[in-house]
Design an enzyme around this catalytic site. Sequence first.
Site, PDB file in Angstrom:
ATOM      1  N   GLY A 135       0.831  -1.208   0.000  1.00  0.00           N
ATOM      2  CA  GLY A 135       0.000   0.000   0.000  1.00  0.00           C
ATOM      3  C   GLY A 135       0.864   1.255   0.000  1.00  0.00           C
ATOM      4  N   ARG A 177       1.484  -4.945  -5.163  1.00  0.00           N
ATOM      5  CA  ARG A 177       1.616  -6.174  -4.364  1.00  0.00           C
ATOM      6  C   ARG A 177       1.902  -7.270  -5.380  1.00  0.00           C
ATOM      7  NH1 ARG A 177      -2.993  -3.857  -1.434  1.00  0.00           N
ATOM      8  NH2 ARG A 177      -2.143  -3.014   0.493  1.00  0.00           N
ATOM      9  N   ASP A 227       5.367  -5.255   6.405  1.00  0.00           N
ATOM     10  CA  ASP A 227       6.085  -6.489   6.752  1.00  0.00           C
ATOM     11  C   ASP A 227       5.948  -7.590   5.702  1.00  0.00           C
ATOM     12  OD1 ASP A 227       3.507  -6.929   7.483  1.00  0.00           O
ATOM     13  OD2 ASP A 227       3.941  -7.590   9.524  1.00  0.00           O
ATOM     14  N   GLY A 228       4.852  -7.577   4.946  1.00  0.00           N
ATOM     15  CA  GLY A 228       4.708  -8.548   3.859  1.00  0.00           C
ATOM     16  C   GLY A 228       5.808  -8.341   2.832  1.00  0.00           C
ATOM     17  N   THR A 275       3.776   2.137   6.072  1.00  0.00           N
ATOM     18  CA  THR A 275       2.384   1.682   5.981  1.00  0.00           C
ATOM     19  C   THR A 275       1.516   2.530   6.893  1.00  0.00           C
ATOM     20  OG1 THR A 275       0.815  -0.067   6.593  1.00  0.00           O
ATOM     21  CG2 THR A 275       2.966  -0.205   7.619  1.00  0.00           C
ATOM     22  N   ASP A 320      -0.980   1.547   8.277  1.00  0.00           N
ATOM     23  CA  ASP A 320      -1.504   0.673   9.346  1.00  0.00           C
ATOM     24  C   ASP A 320      -0.665   0.777  10.628  1.00  0.00           C
ATOM     25  OD1 ASP A 320      -3.188  -0.092   7.331  1.00  0.00           O
ATOM     26  OD2 ASP A 320      -2.194  -2.005   6.957  1.00  0.00           O
ATOM     27  N   ASP A 351       1.580  -1.171  11.701  1.00  0.00           N
ATOM     28  CA  ASP A 351       1.441  -2.488  12.343  1.00  0.00           C
ATOM     29  C   ASP A 351       2.733  -3.303  12.285  1.00  0.00           C
ATOM     30  OD1 ASP A 351       1.502  -2.896   9.629  1.00  0.00           O
ATOM     31  OD2 ASP A 351      -0.191  -4.265   9.558  1.00  0.00           O
ATOM     32  N   MET A 407      -9.159   2.410   8.088  1.00  0.00           N
ATOM     33  CA  MET A 407      -8.382   1.268   7.585  1.00  0.00           C
ATOM     34  C   MET A 407      -7.508   0.708   8.708  1.00  0.00           C
ATOM     35  SD  MET A 407      -7.047   2.065   3.761  1.00  0.00           S
ATOM     36  CE  MET A 407      -8.067   1.694   2.344  1.00  0.00           C
ATOM     37  N   ARG A 425      -6.200  -2.772   8.336  1.00  0.00           N
ATOM     38  CA  ARG A 425      -6.169  -4.235   8.201  1.00  0.00           C
ATOM     39  C   ARG A 425      -6.531  -4.885   9.539  1.00  0.00           C
ATOM     40  NH1 ARG A 425      -4.128  -6.623   3.583  1.00  0.00           N
ATOM     41  NH2 ARG A 425      -2.961  -4.821   2.890  1.00  0.00           N
ATOM     42  N   GLU A 470     -11.314  -1.342  10.602  1.00  0.00           N
ATOM     43  CA  GLU A 470     -11.873  -2.271   9.604  1.00  0.00           C
ATOM     44  C   GLU A 470     -11.706  -3.744   9.999  1.00  0.00           C
ATOM     45  OE1 GLU A 470      -9.998  -2.189   5.747  1.00  0.00           O
ATOM     46  OE2 GLU A 470      -7.985  -2.214   6.563  1.00  0.00           O
ATOM     47  N   ARG A 505     -25.783   7.308  10.753  1.00  0.00           N
ATOM     48  CA  ARG A 505     -25.201   7.176   9.409  1.00  0.00           C
ATOM     49  C   ARG A 505     -23.838   6.495   9.531  1.00  0.00           C
ATOM     50  NH1 ARG A 505     -29.648   8.276   8.207  1.00  0.00           N
ATOM     51  NH2 ARG A 505     -30.414  10.002   6.921  1.00  0.00           N
ATOM     52  N   HIS A 536      -9.885   4.830   0.968  1.00  0.00           N
ATOM     53  CA  HIS A 536      -8.548   5.160   0.475  1.00  0.00           C
ATOM     54  C   HIS A 536      -8.149   6.627   0.601  1.00  0.00           C
ATOM     55  CE1 HIS A 536      -9.015   1.113  -1.046  1.00  0.00           C
ATOM     56  NE2 HIS A 536      -7.704   1.074  -1.156  1.00  0.00           N
TER      57      HIS A 536
END
Length: 318
Positions: free
Chosen positions: A12, A73, A104-105, A127, A129, A131, A171, A173, A224, A246, A252
């Site tokens: 990402g 990716r 990390d991927g 990232t 994230d 993470d 977002m 993940r 998410e 709502r 994104h």
Amino acid sequence: MSQNIAILCSGGDVSGMNPALKHFVEASFKQGLTPYFIYDGYEGLIDNNIEKATYADVAGIITKGGTTIGSARSDRFLEKKYRKIAKKNLDKHKIEMLIVLGGDGSFRGLDIFYKEHGVKFCGIPSTIDNDIHGTEYSLGVDTALNMIRTAIDAIRDTAASFKRAFVIETMGRDCGYLALVSHITSGSELCLIPEVPYNLELYVDEFKKQLMHGRRYFLTIIAEGIKQDAQEIADWFEKEIGIETRTIVLGHIQRGGNPSSHDRLMAYKFIHYAIDALMSGKEESIVCYDKTGFNLKSIDYVTGHKKELDPELLQCLS
Ligand code: F6P
């Protein structure tokens, strides 16, 4: 003879990659290295989409989100035969050192590549994230948090005007970092993240009481990665609390936008640490930023553990 060094973006995209590319080119030339761009991540490495980088390539990109060299990716990079082709392409350009901006991927693929072909690399955690184990900060997370904050501030205006609840999905993940920090910095009433089990029933009496005493709106931020989706939480608000609700999935927009000053500064520092690490003979490290500052950590350490959220931040949910 000048050594060749390349950079690629993987996974990402984040706001902060372009400032990193600019500093990469400048720092490489300063060190007497010849910088190369690998376009579209590991896909470009396999397809030999590799070009010498120039000052002109990075002029003016510091203000831009995303990455001007593309990211991807790559499933092909998971296959040995394509990693072999990737190595041949690096050899064609006599590239000896590689910097990877990714999560990390992306680092896991890089680790296998190093073990098979001995390509010296340095990873820069990038990232939204946030993470990645071993680093408190990943490039791009600051801009993402600012985007979320701007969105929530705007949602608050309309929520308060209309006496409504809003369920806002961030977002991240499987990681609740973006939601948790946004909860604290935006002052929302409820935050649900995958790391912390929740029971909505526990909020019913309190929220109803607040509504009776004049509260005009509720803001809920969900990550998410939780098991329920935004609409299910909204249905609960309407049915159990009795307030029109709502949902908004921020999506994104969190990944884009003009990089914050903090991300630009961190991009500069990350790049300098990465180039210094490679120049001083470190062959397989990740530049991490933790409580003690910048540190090089082994890829096994970084990719071998799951990142835990800061207990100090988690206290706000107890
Ligand atoms: O890892 C970054 C991230 O934005 C996650 O937060 C999100 O789950 C995912 O990427 C979205 O991926 P894509 O851009 O492929 O839809």
